[in-house]
Design an enzyme around this catalytic site. Sequence first.
Site, PDB file in Angstrom:
ATOM      1  N   SER A  50       0.844  -1.293   0.049  1.00 61.73           N
ATOM      2  CA  SER A  50      -0.118   0.005  -0.023  1.00 61.73           C
ATOM      3  C   SER A  50       0.833   1.355   0.083  1.00 61.73           C
ATOM      4  CB  SER A  50      -0.810   0.117   1.124  1.00 61.73           C
ATOM      5  OG  SER A  50      -1.918  -1.044   1.213  1.00 61.73           O
TER       6      SER A  50
HETATM    7  N1  SAH Z   1      -0.723  -4.121   3.889  1.00 58.83           N
HETATM    8  C1  SAH Z   1       0.032  -4.962   2.834  1.00 58.83           C
HETATM    9  C2  SAH Z   1      -0.914  -4.594   1.565  1.00 58.83           C
HETATM   10  C3  SAH Z   1      -1.117  -5.971   0.913  1.00 58.83           C
HETATM   11  S1  SAH Z   1      -2.409  -5.751  -0.695  1.00 58.83           S
HETATM   12  C4  SAH Z   1       1.401  -4.500   2.809  1.00 58.83           C
HETATM   13  O1  SAH Z   1       1.680  -3.601   3.493  1.00 58.83           O
HETATM   14  O2  SAH Z   1       1.843  -4.789   1.925  1.00 58.83           O
HETATM   15  C5  SAH Z   1      -3.690  -6.589   0.221  1.00 58.83           C
HETATM   16  C6  SAH Z   1      -3.413  -8.207   0.440  1.00 58.83           C
HETATM   17  O3  SAH Z   1      -4.715  -8.723   0.758  1.00 58.83           O
HETATM   18  C7  SAH Z   1      -2.839  -8.963  -0.821  1.00 58.83           C
HETATM   19  O4  SAH Z   1      -1.587  -9.556  -0.331  1.00 58.83           O
HETATM   20  C8  SAH Z   1      -3.812 -10.235  -0.962  1.00 58.83           C
HETATM   21  O5  SAH Z   1      -3.592 -11.383  -1.183  1.00 58.83           O
HETATM   22  C9  SAH Z   1      -4.424  -9.763   0.493  1.00 58.83           C
HETATM   23  N2  SAH Z   1      -6.026 -10.605   0.359  1.00 58.83           N
HETATM   24  C10 SAH Z   1      -6.954 -10.445  -0.260  1.00 58.83           C
HETATM   25  N3  SAH Z   1      -8.179 -10.928  -0.042  1.00 58.83           N
HETATM   26  C11 SAH Z   1      -7.837 -11.468   1.389  1.00 58.83           C
HETATM   27  C12 SAH Z   1      -8.740 -12.436   2.185  1.00 58.83           C
HETATM   28  N4  SAH Z   1      -9.629 -12.721   1.868  1.00 58.83           N
HETATM   29  N5  SAH Z   1      -8.060 -12.952   3.104  1.00 58.83           N
HETATM   30  C13 SAH Z   1      -6.645 -12.514   3.303  1.00 58.83           C
HETATM   31  N6  SAH Z   1      -5.980 -11.753   2.398  1.00 58.83           N
HETATM   32  C14 SAH Z   1      -6.423 -11.336   1.582  1.00 58.83           C
END
Ligand code: SAH
Length: 221
Positions: free
Chosen positions: A70
Amino acid sequence: MDTQQLSGIGMTSQRTRNRLVQRLREAGISNEQVLSVMASTPRHVFIDEALAHRAYEDTALPIGYGQTISQPYTVARMTEELLGNQRRLGRVLEVGTGCGYQSAVLSPLVEQLFSVERIEPLFSRARNRLYDLKYRNVHCSLSDGSWGLPDKGPFDGILVAAAPEQVPYALLEQLVDGGRMVIPLGGEQQKLTLISRDGDEFVTRILEDALFVPFLSGVQR
Ligand code: SAH
């Protein structure tokens, strides 16, 4: 990880990080605790080396498997809203560990952080990285966040980093009375939303437009 990688040189130096914090202030982040954590968290160690020189730009960056780390502004804003007027939270659930950067930012501001990720390689990489960096109050699991973590909850705060159309019911259920959830909602037109629990009522406030990866179901190995 060698000291040079951690302390940072050139584009990953403390000075570069301070410039990012200045930009976050200008963008309206005002919680000093959050700004100080943003200044001390090494975002460059959470991304691919080839992109590390862009780590302190205020943009989302690819982390593989179609996912992104993010934007720093978004991480700071969500953290600020999750805290509300508290200095520290007890038990917190994060859905969407991704590369673990948001988890690292939350770690010093909470007692225990439970973070779930549905994509196995991202989960294992983030877990190992957070362990190596000694974020010992962060507990990662490979799991579909739609179900929350019933055996670890209820939670004082829930932060969701992927956008579902509607709030998963289990997450509402696992929020303590007085607890706060920050979650992007919607498909094309997403809104970052704050949900506060007041007894059996959930008070919803739309914070701003958002652009997150979709919230998907099931675990991907
Ligand atoms: N906060 C993270 C952002 C990751 S992007 C960072 O700092 O890098 C969002 C993430 O949510 C992705 O890796 C995706 O695989 C995950 N995601 C999406 N749907 C999800 C679900 N139902 N349960 C767990 N993770 C999920």
